[in-house]
Design a protein around this motif. Structure first.
Motif, PDB file in Angstrom:
ATOM      1  N   SER A   1       0.826  -1.210   0.000  1.00 11.95           N
ATOM      2  CA  SER A   1       0.000   0.000   0.000  1.00 11.95           C
ATOM      3  C   SER A   1       0.859   1.258   0.000  1.00 11.95           C
ATOM      4  O   SER A   1       0.458   2.287  -0.560  1.00 11.95           O
TER       5      SER A   1
ATOM      6  N   SER B   1      -9.325  -3.158  -7.583  1.00  6.82           N
ATOM      7  CA  SER B   1     -10.216  -2.530  -6.605  1.00  6.82           C
ATOM      8  C   SER B   1      -9.459  -2.100  -5.359  1.00  6.82           C
ATOM      9  O   SER B   1      -9.693  -1.000  -4.825  1.00  6.82           O
ATOM     10  N   TRP B   2      -8.535  -2.943  -4.868  1.00  8.78           N
ATOM     11  CA  TRP B   2      -7.821  -2.585  -3.642  1.00  8.78           C
ATOM     12  C   TRP B   2      -6.914  -1.377  -3.844  1.00  8.78           C
ATOM     13  O   TRP B   2      -6.928  -0.436  -3.039  1.00  8.78           O
TER      14      TRP B   2
ATOM     15  N   SER C   1      -8.815   1.715  -3.950  1.00  6.72           N
ATOM     16  CA  SER C   1      -9.308   2.169  -2.643  1.00  6.72           C
ATOM     17  C   SER C   1      -8.339   3.127  -1.963  1.00  6.72           C
ATOM     18  O   SER C   1      -8.747   3.995  -1.177  1.00  6.72           O
ATOM     19  N   LEU C   2      -7.049   2.992  -2.266  1.00 11.92           N
ATOM     20  CA  LEU C   2      -6.041   3.837  -1.627  1.00 11.92           C
ATOM     21  C   LEU C   2      -6.135   5.292  -2.071  1.00 11.92           C
ATOM     22  O   LEU C   2      -5.559   6.175  -1.428  1.00 11.92           O
TER      23      LEU C   2
ATOM     24  N   ASN D   1      -7.295   1.915   6.931  1.00  8.96           N
ATOM     25  CA  ASN D   1      -8.620   1.357   6.618  1.00  8.96           C
ATOM     26  C   ASN D   1      -8.535   0.326   5.505  1.00  8.96           C
ATOM     27  O   ASN D   1      -9.117  -0.761   5.584  1.00  8.96           O
ATOM     28  N   SER D   2      -7.824   0.687   4.432  1.00 11.14           N
ATOM     29  CA  SER D   2      -7.760  -0.171   3.251  1.00 11.14           C
ATOM     30  C   SER D   2      -7.158  -1.536   3.565  1.00 11.14           C
ATOM     31  O   SER D   2      -7.719  -2.570   3.199  1.00 11.14           O
ATOM     32  N   VAL D   3      -6.013  -1.561   4.255  1.00  9.88           N
ATOM     33  CA  VAL D   3      -5.337  -2.836   4.487  1.00  9.88           C
ATOM     34  C   VAL D   3      -6.082  -3.694   5.507  1.00  9.88           C
ATOM     35  O   VAL D   3      -6.035  -4.926   5.438  1.00  9.88           O
TER      36      VAL D   3
ATOM     37  N   VAL E   1      -9.185  -5.072   3.433  1.00 13.21           N
ATOM     38  CA  VAL E   1      -8.820  -6.021   2.383  1.00 13.21           C
ATOM     39  C   VAL E   1      -8.310  -7.329   2.984  1.00 13.21           C
ATOM     40  O   VAL E   1      -8.322  -8.367   2.323  1.00 13.21           O
TER      41      VAL E   1
ATOM     42  N   ASP F   1     -13.481   2.498   1.339  1.00 12.55           N
ATOM     43  CA  ASP F   1     -13.677   1.336   2.211  1.00 12.55           C
ATOM     44  C   ASP F   1     -14.382   0.212   1.459  1.00 12.55           C
ATOM     45  O   ASP F   1     -14.026  -0.969   1.583  1.00 12.55           O
TER      46      ASP F   1
ATOM     47  N   ALA G   1     -12.088  -1.581  -0.916  1.00 13.18           N
ATOM     48  CA  ALA G   1     -11.193  -2.499  -0.206  1.00 13.18           C
ATOM     49  C   ALA G   1     -11.902  -3.814   0.112  1.00 13.18           C
ATOM     50  O   ALA G   1     -11.310  -4.896   0.001  1.00 13.18           O
TER      51      ALA G   1
ATOM     52  N   GLY H   1     -12.142  -5.800  -2.946  1.00 11.95           N
ATOM     53  CA  GLY H   1     -10.846  -6.426  -3.175  1.00 11.95           C
ATOM     54  C   GLY H   1     -10.682  -7.703  -2.376  1.00 11.95           C
ATOM     55  O   GLY H   1     -10.127  -8.693  -2.876  1.00 11.95           O
TER      56      GLY H   1
END
Length: 295
Positions: free
Chosen positions: A29, A90-91, A94-95, A102-104, A107, A159, A162, A165
């Motif tokens: 990320s 998608s992931w 999201s960043l 939040n993202s990691v 996911v 969100d 993620a 993803g």
């Protein structure tokens, strides 16, 4: 517990390799945020460069295995690669909208979706621990989403991307389960990475996104994602599965959101709100519950 036979002959210290894997995937990320390029281009370069390195090695080391694939296996490999491409598209997207923390965290709900989808495919019953983990994870996602709803719709959209993803990654793993029983690790990842790269690059060309003219920082980030995050990070996890139980490796995955959050704080000065912290704890606890319920 790892058997004595397996435990006696690892070429490297398995714990060191597992820690290396955690560090490697935690950088994904960070490098994606440092790459000043559209998310789809970033994903295409990550998978494309990794595939360029793996495919020649797989052709050399496992050429016979790849040539003996059936039509059904090839179709399953393409489907698996398609969902892997959707996962990264998608992931990484999201960043652009939500915080790295939040993202990691969202996911990494992959084990929960695998537990939820497995009965639909194999007709197995859902374990009580899986049901508990799903409930806890939903509560955590609601807490994080509620905090981002107060910030604005963009963060909430990040969100959701993620989570999409995570769902795509779960389908990718389930599609590849049959192939992994037949193929060596090298052949399997070469096919999946290669097909995912093809899908991503087709979309990039179709949308006419810019593929050249990026600065040195972005080009360095592309290569770093392919070498560090993909080949070193993900390969270390896959290698560790030979020496550790799946449950132990799944619990080790909890290190990624922790590592990514710390790196985001150091590099980008991303702070943590109480809503993110509490929601993240709920989701991390849910993943641990799901992993501990595995035999």
């Amino acid at each position: 517990m790892v058997s004595a036979k397996v435990k006696a002959n690892p070429p490297f210290n398995p714990y060191v390799v597992l820690i290396l894997g955690i560090i490697g995937v935690s950088t994904g990320s960070i490098f994606a945020r440092l790459a000043d390029a559209p998310a789809l281009v970033t994903a295409a370069y990550r998978m494309g460069l990794a595939a360029l390195i793996l495919i020649p090695i797989a052709a050399w080391k496992a050429g016979d295995e790849l040539r003996n694939l059936s039509i059904r296996d090839i179709k399953l490999a393409l489907l698996s690669g398609f969902f892997l491409a959707l996962h990264f598209a998608s992931w990484i997207s999201s960043l652009d909208y939500t915080a790295i923390s939040n993202s990691v965290v969202l996911v990494n709900t992959i084990p929960l979706w695998v537990g939820l989808f497995t009965p639909l495919i194999s007709k197995d019953r859902i374990r009580g621990t899986t049901i508990t983990s799903i409930i806890v994870s939903v509560l955590g996602a609601v807490i994080i989403g509620f905090g981002d709803f107060a910030i604005g719709g963009n963060a909430l959209w990040g969100d959701l991307l993620a989570v999409i993803g995570a769902v795509c990654a779960a389908v990718y793993l389930l599609c590849g389960r049959t192939l992994r029983r037949k193929l060596s690790l090298l052949s399997y990842v070469a096919i999946c990475y290669g097909s995912a790269a093809v899908f991503l690059w087709l979309v990039v060309f179709f949308l006419k996104l810019p593929i050249t003219g990026y600065n040195s920082q972005t080009l360095t980030a592309f290569w770093a994602m392919a070498l560090v995050s993909q080949l070193i990070g993900h390969s270390s996890y896959n290698w560790s599965l030979k020496w550790f139980s799946t449950s132990l490796v799944a619990v080790a995955l909890l290190g990624e959101p922790i590592g990514s959050t710390l790196l985001a704080y150091i590099i980008f000065d991303e702070g943590l709100t109480w809503m993110k912290f509490i929601g993240g704890l709920f989701i991390l606890s849910a993943i641990y519950i799901a992993a501990s319920g595995e035999k």
